[in-house]
Design a protein around this motif. Sequence first.
Motif, PDB file in Angstrom:
ATOM      1  N   LYS A 153      27.936  28.203  51.404  1.00  0.00           N
ATOM      2  CA  LYS A 153      26.781  28.170  50.505  1.00  0.00           C
ATOM      3  C   LYS A 153      27.223  28.300  49.046  1.00  0.00           C
ATOM      4  O   LYS A 153      26.685  27.622  48.162  1.00  0.00           O
ATOM      5  N   ASN A 155      29.970  27.264  47.726  1.00  0.00           N
ATOM      6  CA  ASN A 155      30.517  25.968  47.297  1.00  0.00           C
ATOM      7  C   ASN A 155      29.423  24.938  47.059  1.00  0.00           C
ATOM      8  O   ASN A 155      29.530  24.108  46.157  1.00  0.00           O
ATOM      9  N   GLU A 156      28.370  24.992  47.861  1.00  0.00           N
ATOM     10  CA  GLU A 156      27.226  24.107  47.623  1.00  0.00           C
ATOM     11  C   GLU A 156      26.605  24.402  46.266  1.00  0.00           C
ATOM     12  O   GLU A 156      26.270  23.494  45.503  1.00  0.00           O
ATOM     13  N   GLU A 157      26.439  25.686  45.950  1.00  0.00           N
ATOM     14  CA  GLU A 157      25.873  26.084  44.663  1.00  0.00           C
ATOM     15  C   GLU A 157      26.806  25.725  43.507  1.00  0.00           C
ATOM     16  O   GLU A 157      26.360  25.261  42.459  1.00  0.00           O
ATOM     17  N   SER A 159      28.832  23.273  43.392  1.00  0.00           N
ATOM     18  CA  SER A 159      28.836  21.824  43.174  1.00  0.00           C
ATOM     19  C   SER A 159      27.729  21.396  42.214  1.00  0.00           C
ATOM     20  O   SER A 159      27.804  20.338  41.604  1.00  0.00           O
ATOM     21  N   LYS A 160      26.710  22.235  42.062  1.00  0.00           N
ATOM     22  CA  LYS A 160      25.594  21.929  41.157  1.00  0.00           C
ATOM     23  C   LYS A 160      25.800  22.464  39.741  1.00  0.00           C
ATOM     24  O   LYS A 160      25.032  22.134  38.857  1.00  0.00           O
ATOM     25  N   VAL A 161      26.828  23.279  39.557  1.00  0.00           N
ATOM     26  CA  VAL A 161      27.112  23.837  38.245  1.00  0.00           C
ATOM     27  C   VAL A 161      27.821  22.762  37.416  1.00  0.00           C
ATOM     28  O   VAL A 161      28.787  22.156  37.894  1.00  0.00           O
ATOM     29  N   THR A 162      27.345  22.554  36.235  1.00  0.00           N
ATOM     30  CA  THR A 162      27.930  21.495  35.406  1.00  0.00           C
ATOM     31  C   THR A 162      28.609  22.047  34.154  1.00  0.00           C
ATOM     32  O   THR A 162      28.147  23.029  33.565  1.00  0.00           O
TER      33      THR A 162
END
Length: 167
Positions: A153, A155-157, A159-162
């Motif tokens: 979870k 890593n999923e979160e 992946s959305k961090v820019t």
Amino acid sequence: MKALVSIIMGSMSDLKIMEKAAIFLDEMEVPFEMNALSAHRTPDEVEDFAKNAKSRGIKVIIAGAGMAAHLPGVIAAMASIPVIGVPISASLQGMDALLAIVQMPPGIPVATVGIDAAQNAAILAAQIVAVGDDALAERLVNYKINLKNKIVKANEELSKVTFKHKV
């Protein structure tokens, strides 16, 4: 219900750390007891406890103490069941306790976890008890699956961090 694991601390000042073991054992439904015993202030009581723990049904002892951290080793010298030592950071960032617990003479082993790592001591104690308890073993498997899921979870979160240069 009889205790299978005994959590021993040198004094009430160790409770803040040692309660982490109690919380985990409680979550895993492992019956346990908690007591304060001092290798230096109550040596007779420590001896009585260590020599009689197995006959009372205790399978594993988790012992934590800071500063003069002799408690796990003293218990291990007199008990025939596994002892897990928890070095507590009461002074010198816990290095004195770590070295006192981990450096045992031949024949007197004390399994030792990291400084203030009472939860890891409880996990190890539960794994030892689970050797003869399939239901507990399954609860531990599920616990580890949940640990994995937390990282998945995360890593999923992530992946959305820019960031401008994040690829």
